[in-house]
Scaffold this motif. Structure first.
Motif, PDB file in Angstrom:
ATOM      1  N   ASN A   1       0.780  -0.985   0.052  1.00 28.98           N
ATOM      2  CA  ASN A   1      -0.120  -0.053  -0.067  1.00 28.98           C
ATOM      3  C   ASN A   1       0.961   1.163   0.038  1.00 28.98           C
ATOM      4  O   ASN A   1       2.033   1.131  -0.125  1.00 28.98           O
ATOM      5  N   THR A   2       0.294   2.458   0.028  1.00 30.40           N
ATOM      6  CA  THR A   2       0.755   3.530  -0.060  1.00 30.40           C
ATOM      7  C   THR A   2       0.883   4.527   1.514  1.00 30.40           C
ATOM      8  O   THR A   2      -0.282   4.183   2.028  1.00 30.40           O
TER       9      THR A   2
ATOM     10  N   THR B   1       1.358   7.864   3.942  1.00 26.46           N
ATOM     11  CA  THR B   1       1.425   9.383   3.373  1.00 26.46           C
ATOM     12  C   THR B   1       1.866   9.777   5.020  1.00 26.46           C
ATOM     13  O   THR B   1       1.399   9.551   6.017  1.00 26.46           O
TER      14      THR B   1
ATOM     15  N   THR C   1       2.781  13.684   6.782  1.00 28.53           N
ATOM     16  CA  THR C   1       2.552  15.121   6.579  1.00 28.53           C
ATOM     17  C   THR C   1       3.093  15.645   7.564  1.00 28.53           C
ATOM     18  O   THR C   1       3.134  15.398   8.712  1.00 28.53           O
TER      19      THR C   1
ATOM     20  N   ASN D   1       3.908  21.599  -0.544  1.00 29.40           N
ATOM     21  CA  ASN D   1       3.249  20.322  -0.556  1.00 29.40           C
ATOM     22  C   ASN D   1       3.960  19.361   0.792  1.00 29.40           C
ATOM     23  O   ASN D   1       5.034  18.886   0.484  1.00 29.40           O
TER      24      ASN D   1
ATOM     25  N   HIS E   1       3.239  16.948   2.172  1.00 31.94           N
ATOM     26  CA  HIS E   1       2.833  15.605   2.069  1.00 31.94           C
ATOM     27  C   HIS E   1       3.990  14.696   1.587  1.00 31.94           C
ATOM     28  O   HIS E   1       4.043  15.050   0.262  1.00 31.94           O
TER      29      HIS E   1
ATOM     30  N   SER F   1       4.713  10.876  -0.010  1.00 31.59           N
ATOM     31  CA  SER F   1       3.962   9.560  -0.201  1.00 31.59           C
ATOM     32  C   SER F   1       5.090   8.562  -0.424  1.00 31.59           C
ATOM     33  O   SER F   1       5.968   8.650  -1.075  1.00 31.59           O
TER      34      SER F   1
ATOM     35  N   THR G   1       5.285   4.842  -1.590  1.00 39.17           N
ATOM     36  CA  THR G   1       4.364   3.970  -2.223  1.00 39.17           C
ATOM     37  C   THR G   1       4.971   2.277  -2.398  1.00 39.17           C
ATOM     38  O   THR G   1       6.217   2.241  -1.942  1.00 39.17           O
TER      39      THR G   1
END
Length: 284
Positions: free
Chosen positions: A115-116, A118, A120, A148, A150, A152, A154
């Motif tokens: 899954n990914t 995130t 922040t 940005n 955030h 990610s 992956t």
């Protein structure tokens, strides 16, 4: 400035579905921000009372929800649920205080393989940032524009586990300010772990007796999770049909036993390591 991390847990032997959950706010917040908690119990339970406590002191708020404005260094909240048809359930929620101007929020936590994730980087007051940097175990792994905040990650693997932090920078009156968050643990779980087969027999087996095969695993798919199918084998020959429970009773015979777990809707399939059983001695 102060930041707080929220850790909720439950101790309820009656069901794993009971929990204290956050319905408003975040799992890691700045002091003075508001969080609303809920004592969540399964739909088939009937609760007569919800009582909230801070340490040994009962709070004025009752009912299924609790609204908090956090300004203390250490808070230990818990909820006592009086049930009509089950043993009473006690659910816990603990807040820990950390120093700093920045918070690294991890979502979801824990992460799942494939899954990914995130991450922040938050700074008190929503200050406009010009750069944010992500660190894993003290080593820089990503850097990007502060517009940005955030990051990610992956295609998660368990190699992504570690302690993560972020550094945020912004400019005020031609001066650059920079802060770093405290380290936040990141855990990555297999959606379906490799099964482990356990064989239960009596000490002295006699003809016609059964032995119990149990297929142990962890299934970490988020709700609503599709069902797991279990298969049991002797010498790679299937014993009976698929079952929705993780055990089966089979006639005792010597051979190599194994189990297979399958989640068709997720395309997951895992085998256990084979385990030998000797008929003559009744030993593994």
């Amino acid at each position: 400035m102060e930041t707080k991390g929220l850790h909720c847990m439950f101790f309820a032997e009656t069901s794993f579905k009971a929990a204290v959950e956050i319905v408003e706010g975040d799992s890691r917040i700045f002091s003075g921000e508001t969080v609303r908690l809920r004592c969540r119990i399964p739909d088939n339970w009937s609760a007569s009372t919800y009582l909230w406590f801070l340490g040994s002191e009962q709070l004025g708020q009752s009912g299924q929800h609790l609204i908090l404005n956090l300004d203390l260094a250490y808070l230990f909240y818990w909820c006592h649920v009086g049930l009509l048809s089950e043993n009473d359930t006690v659910l816990f929620c603990t807040f820990h205080l950390a120093r700093g101007w920045a918070i690294l929020k991890v979502s979801p936590s824990p992460g799942l393989v494939g899954n990914t994730l995130t991450l922040t980087c938050r700074v008190r007051g929503n200050t406009p940032l010009h750069e944010v940097i992500l660190y894993k175990d003290g080593v820089e792994v990503m850097r990007q524009n502060g517009l940005n905040p955030h990051f990610s990650v992956t295609n998660l693997t368990q190699e992504h586990e570690g302690m993560y932090s972020c550094r945020a920078s912004w400019d005020v009156r031609r001066r650059t300010h920079s802060v770093i968050s405290s380290a936040t643990p990141v855990q990555v779980l297999e959606v379906l772990t490799q099964p482990i087969l356990e064989i239960f027999t009596s000490e002295e087996l006699t003809k016609g007796q059964k032995m119990k095969l149990i297929c142990h695993l962890q299934y970490n798919a988020p709700a609503p999770a599709p069902p797991v199918e279990y298969y049991f084998y002797r010498n790679r020959i299937r014993l009976g049909t698929a079952t929705s429970v993780n055990y089966d009773l089979v006639s005792w015979k010597p051979g190599q036993y194994s189990c297979k777990a399958r989640v068709p809707k997720l395309g997951l399939l895992r085998w256990s390591e084979p385990k030998s059983f000797e008929q003559e001695t009744g030993t593994l």
